[in-house]
Design a protein around this motif. Sequence first.
Motif, PDB file in Angstrom:
ATOM      1  N   SER A  30       0.845  -1.186   0.000  1.00 24.60           N
ATOM      2  CA  SER A  30       0.000   0.000   0.000  1.00 24.60           C
ATOM      3  C   SER A  30       0.887   1.246   0.000  1.00 24.60           C
ATOM      4  CB  SER A  30      -0.904   0.011   1.237  1.00 24.60           C
ATOM      5  OG  SER A  30      -1.551   1.261   1.380  1.00 24.60           O
ATOM      6  N   LEU A  31       0.607   2.170  -0.915  1.00 23.52           N
ATOM      7  CA  LEU A  31       1.418   3.375  -1.031  1.00 23.52           C
ATOM      8  C   LEU A  31       1.356   4.216   0.237  1.00 23.52           C
ATOM      9  CD1 LEU A  31       3.186   5.238  -2.736  1.00 23.52           C
ATOM     10  CD2 LEU A  31       1.089   6.278  -3.642  1.00 23.52           C
ATOM     11  N   TRP A  32       0.143   4.387   0.793  1.00 24.04           N
ATOM     12  CA  TRP A  32       0.005   5.223   1.979  1.00 24.04           C
ATOM     13  C   TRP A  32       0.659   4.570   3.191  1.00 24.04           C
ATOM     14  CZ3 TRP A  32      -0.923  10.010   1.239  1.00 24.04           C
ATOM     15  CH2 TRP A  32      -1.702  10.413   0.144  1.00 24.04           C
ATOM     16  N   ARG A  33       0.616   3.248   3.257  1.00 19.38           N
ATOM     17  CA  ARG A  33       1.319   2.571   4.340  1.00 19.38           C
ATOM     18  C   ARG A  33       2.830   2.729   4.198  1.00 19.38           C
ATOM     19  NH1 ARG A  33      -2.160  -3.100   4.521  1.00 19.38           N
ATOM     20  NH2 ARG A  33      -4.030  -2.248   5.536  1.00 19.38           N
ATOM     21  N   LEU A  34       3.307   2.702   2.955  1.00 20.36           N
ATOM     22  CA  LEU A  34       4.730   2.928   2.719  1.00 20.36           C
ATOM     23  C   LEU A  34       5.146   4.320   3.187  1.00 20.36           C
ATOM     24  CD1 LEU A  34       5.329   1.329  -0.809  1.00 20.36           C
ATOM     25  CD2 LEU A  34       6.214   0.541   1.390  1.00 20.36           C
ATOM     26  N   TYR A  35       4.315   5.321   2.870  1.00 17.87           N
ATOM     27  CA  TYR A  35       4.613   6.681   3.332  1.00 17.87           C
ATOM     28  C   TYR A  35       4.634   6.742   4.862  1.00 17.87           C
ATOM     29  CZ  TYR A  35       4.288   8.957  -1.250  1.00 17.87           C
ATOM     30  OH  TYR A  35       4.523   9.362  -2.544  1.00 17.87           O
ATOM     31  N   ALA A  36       3.656   6.126   5.481  1.00 21.43           N
ATOM     32  CA  ALA A  36       3.571   6.166   6.944  1.00 21.43           C
ATOM     33  C   ALA A  36       4.752   5.444   7.586  1.00 21.43           C
ATOM     34  CB  ALA A  36       2.251   5.545   7.405  1.00 21.43           C
ATOM     35  N   THR A  38       7.714   4.892   6.228  1.00 20.16           N
ATOM     36  CA  THR A  38       8.931   5.652   5.963  1.00 20.16           C
ATOM     37  C   THR A  38       9.036   6.844   6.895  1.00 20.16           C
ATOM     38  OG1 THR A  38       8.851   4.984   3.632  1.00 20.16           O
ATOM     39  CG2 THR A  38      10.233   6.872   4.192  1.00 20.16           C
ATOM     40  N   LEU A  39       7.906   7.524   7.136  1.00 17.28           N
ATOM     41  CA  LEU A  39       7.902   8.637   8.088  1.00 17.28           C
ATOM     42  C   LEU A  39       8.267   8.157   9.487  1.00 17.28           C
ATOM     43  CD1 LEU A  39       7.299  11.582   8.799  1.00 17.28           C
ATOM     44  CD2 LEU A  39       4.888  10.946   9.083  1.00 17.28           C
ATOM     45  N   SER A  42      12.013   7.393   9.645  1.00 11.95           N
ATOM     46  CA  SER A  42      12.806   8.617   9.707  1.00 11.95           C
ATOM     47  C   SER A  42      12.709   9.269  11.085  1.00 11.95           C
ATOM     48  CB  SER A  42      12.341   9.598   8.630  1.00 11.95           C
ATOM     49  OG  SER A  42      12.481   9.040   7.342  1.00 11.95           O
ATOM     50  N   VAL A 181      16.168  11.524  -3.914  1.00 12.96           N
ATOM     51  CA  VAL A 181      14.898  11.705  -4.625  1.00 12.96           C
ATOM     52  C   VAL A 181      15.113  11.814  -6.132  1.00 12.96           C
ATOM     53  CG1 VAL A 181      12.912  13.238  -4.909  1.00 12.96           C
ATOM     54  CG2 VAL A 181      13.819  12.787  -2.628  1.00 12.96           C
TER      55      VAL A 181
END
Length: 204
Positions: A30-36, A38-39, A42, A181
């Motif tokens: 899931s893209l949004w899970r990947l963002y979460a 990764t956040l 970090s 990036v």
Amino acid sequence: ADRWPRQAVMFLSQSLRALACVAFFLWGDSLWRLYALTLGLSTIAQFNSPAESAAVPSIVPSGRLTAANALLNLTSLIAQAMGMLVLATVFMKTVGERPLFVVTSVLFAAAAVAVLSLGQLAPQPRPQADAGPQRAAMSPASGGLREQFRQAWHFLMADSVTYNALVQLTLVTTAVLVLVVLIPHYVDDVLGTRVDNVAFVFAP
């Protein structure tokens, strides 16, 4: 890093990183899970890195602090390069990314266990004669968090060498993040090759 036990911070950070890698393995589709995730990864690094740096004086003698800090930074850069350019590339070319998350989770778990072997990381006492009024005022017991930020800012403004080093570190870190990036887009859009070939593109 000076307010909380350094060993506990590093152990929890490495353990949470291991769990984050497991989460990438389980929910990385899931893209949004990947963002979460990764956040979160970090955010964990913001606690672990200062704790690592603050733990160095508890491990090595004061006369070897410069060499120890340089070695810590060097090994961190080498580890990042090996992970992004070598390990990730090999896995992406062979078995895919999911086994890579398993391997990194095991490595972070091993790092957490290694932290426990360091013993108590209490700061070594320093002679009072060597501590100037600015450094004495910046001790963890000298006021609240806001006051310590103010004292640290005044200390940086009074020490041009430290201030320039911090500016250079910030610029280099920012440049690295920008390159991370841009490089995949450059490899894909300009060179017309797969992103997982990035190690072979920049290795020469």
